[in-house]
Scaffold this motif. Structure first.
Motif, PDB file in Angstrom:
ATOM      1  N   ARG A 179       2.999  -1.981  -3.858  1.00 22.45           N
ATOM      2  CA  ARG A 179       3.094  -0.558  -3.546  1.00 22.45           C
ATOM      3  C   ARG A 179       4.225  -0.229  -2.585  1.00 22.45           C
ATOM      4  N   GLU A 180       5.204  -1.105  -2.396  1.00 25.00           N
ATOM      5  CA  GLU A 180       6.226  -0.751  -1.413  1.00 25.00           C
ATOM      6  C   GLU A 180       7.090   0.428  -1.852  1.00 25.00           C
ATOM      7  N   GLN A 181       7.563   1.169  -0.869  1.00 21.91           N
ATOM      8  CA  GLN A 181       8.364   2.364  -1.141  1.00 21.91           C
ATOM      9  C   GLN A 181       9.780   1.991  -1.567  1.00 21.91           C
ATOM     10  N   ALA A 187      14.113  -7.106  -8.438  1.00 26.60           N
ATOM     11  CA  ALA A 187      13.625  -8.053  -7.442  1.00 26.60           C
ATOM     12  C   ALA A 187      12.144  -8.319  -7.662  1.00 26.60           C
ATOM     13  N   LEU A 188      11.390  -7.269  -7.953  1.00 25.80           N
ATOM     14  CA  LEU A 188       9.946  -7.427  -8.108  1.00 25.80           C
ATOM     15  C   LEU A 188       9.598  -8.206  -9.376  1.00 25.80           C
ATOM     16  N   PHE A 189      10.341  -7.977 -10.445  1.00 23.73           N
ATOM     17  CA  PHE A 189      10.085  -8.740 -11.675  1.00 23.73           C
ATOM     18  C   PHE A 189      10.231 -10.242 -11.393  1.00 23.73           C
ATOM     19  N   VAL A 299       9.577   3.520   6.900  1.00 21.54           N
ATOM     20  CA  VAL A 299       9.209   4.183   5.652  1.00 21.54           C
ATOM     21  C   VAL A 299       7.895   3.617   5.105  1.00 21.54           C
ATOM     22  N   GLU A 300       7.776   2.279   5.145  1.00 20.54           N
ATOM     23  CA  GLU A 300       6.559   1.658   4.615  1.00 20.54           C
ATOM     24  C   GLU A 300       5.339   2.042   5.443  1.00 20.54           C
ATOM     25  N   LEU A 306       3.466   6.762  -3.938  1.00 24.60           N
ATOM     26  CA  LEU A 306       4.833   6.606  -4.438  1.00 24.60           C
ATOM     27  C   LEU A 306       5.332   7.846  -5.155  1.00 24.60           C
ATOM     28  N   TYR A 307       4.408   8.594  -5.763  1.00 27.59           N
ATOM     29  CA  TYR A 307       4.838   9.753  -6.565  1.00 27.59           C
ATOM     30  C   TYR A 307       3.644  10.666  -6.777  1.00 27.59           C
ATOM     31  N   TYR A 308       3.918  11.882  -7.198  1.00 28.83           N
ATOM     32  CA  TYR A 308       2.868  12.785  -7.639  1.00 28.83           C
ATOM     33  C   TYR A 308       3.140  13.187  -9.078  1.00 28.83           C
TER      34      TYR A 308
END
Ligand code: UDP
Ligand code: MG
Length: 316
Positions: A179-181, A187-189, A299-300, A306-308
């Motif tokens: 869930r990081e901003q 990188a996450l993959f 920020v974290e 993360l979004y609406y």
């Protein structure tokens, strides 16, 4: 017993893509209707990332007549990384393929990805062997960036890959937990792991419309990639500082001894000036590095969603 068809969802983040929208849907439809795909249930999961043109209207019109189309309309433009996350969070499928709306990634590769997935790979990613319609500067910076990133971390990073890939449910569920901003999906993959397989392709030029990336945005994304992956720059700052302090200490002793022996003629302001500017510069650099990380902690720490989502439509 009738076995249910496996469901493959095609995730397409769209930001001001009205020019290419029709062509894209045509290509995807053609793929879905092809022989190779007849044993699968296909969904096109379109994400409207706060487009200011007619993209949303086009999605809504398409969804009315096309039973494969689902869409998620985000509350504003969050950027491609977050738009993809909105898709990853809300997808219900056995596998998902992420693809750009501009058809730079040919959808015709998808059957090949699915074949490898059926063979047991969880993350089938496409590596581009050529990049048409991109400047040499963009190609060069991207190459250097991957080199630096790979040198500074233990996680293996896939070179020359974008977000065009097939992900198994396992990977989707893993990504949902991150869930990081400050997100850099590439990188996450890499970070989540799982069985990866590479296929090669020629990256086409955009089918229509214009690129949504500015260089400044790319620099931001590159920094996110580095800071979310590795703390090596902080280590670098520490080492640099330590080495410089050591020399400063040695020089201090030498100069002190020299002054005691020879007295203190007013000379050498040049060396003083140089020393001050060099050390000042290095201090600013290291403070800057610290700032990059602290800014991200800030920020974290707000733990915002993360979004609406403004509205959604899911196909049956
Ligand atoms: N995109 C998005 N939000 C943004 C910018 C881009 O969803 O804020 C989407 C865009 O619609 C496209 C994909 O991300 O499907 C890649 O964008 P683009 O082709 O502009 O990037 P490039 O291929 O030049 O790197
Ligand atoms: Mg593109």
């Amino acid at each position: 017993m009738v076995t249910q068809k496996k469901k493959i969802s095609i995730l397409v983040p769209c930001y001001n893509e009205q020019d290419v929208f029709g062509i894209m849907i045509d290509r995807l439809n053609k793929l879905a209707e092809s022989d190779e795909m007849k044993n699968y249930k296909m969904e096109f999961l379109l994400i409207n990332d706060g487009s200011r043109d007619k993209t949303l209207t086009l999605m809504q019109e398409e969804a009315e007549k096309n039973s494969r189309v689902s869409y998620i309309d985000l509350a504003r433009n969050y950027g491609k990384e977050i738009a993809m996350m909105a898709g990853i969070d809300n997808v219900k499928a056995d596998a998902m393929v992420i693809i750009d709306a501009d058809l730079q990634d040919p959808p015709e590769l998808i059957p090949q990805m699915i074949k490898l997935w059926e063979e047991g790979y969880d993350d089938v990613y496409a590596r581009r062997v050529s990049r048409k319609g991109e400047t040499w500067l963009k190609k060069w910076t991207s190459k250097k960036y991957y080199q630096v990133l790979q040198k500074s971390t233990n996680v293996p990073i896939q070179k020359d890959t974008g977000d065009f890939r097939l992900l198994d449910k396992k990977c989707i569920e893993a990504l949902q937990q991150l869930r990081e901003q400050n997100r850099n999906m590439k990188a996450l993959f890499s970070w989540i792991g799982f069985k990866k397989k590479e296929i090669e392709y020629e990256r086409d030029a955009r089918a229509a419309g214009s690129t949504k990336w500015k260089y400044s945005k790319l620099v931001g994304l590159a920094l996110d990639g580095i800071t979310s992956f590795t703390t090596a720059p902080l280590r670098f700052a520490t080492w640099f500082g330590a080495i410089l302090s050591f020399f400063a200490f040695v020089f201090a002793i030498i100069f002190a001894v020299r002054t005691l022996i020879y007295g203190n003629p007013v000379a050498g302001w040049t060396s003083t000036f140089v020393a001050i500017t060099v050390i000042g510069g290095i201090q600013l650099l290291t403070i800057g590095i610290l700032g990059e990380y602290i800014g991200r902690i800030f920020v974290e720490s707000k733990r915002r969603p993360l979004y609406y989502i403004e509205q959604t439509h899911y196909c049956k």
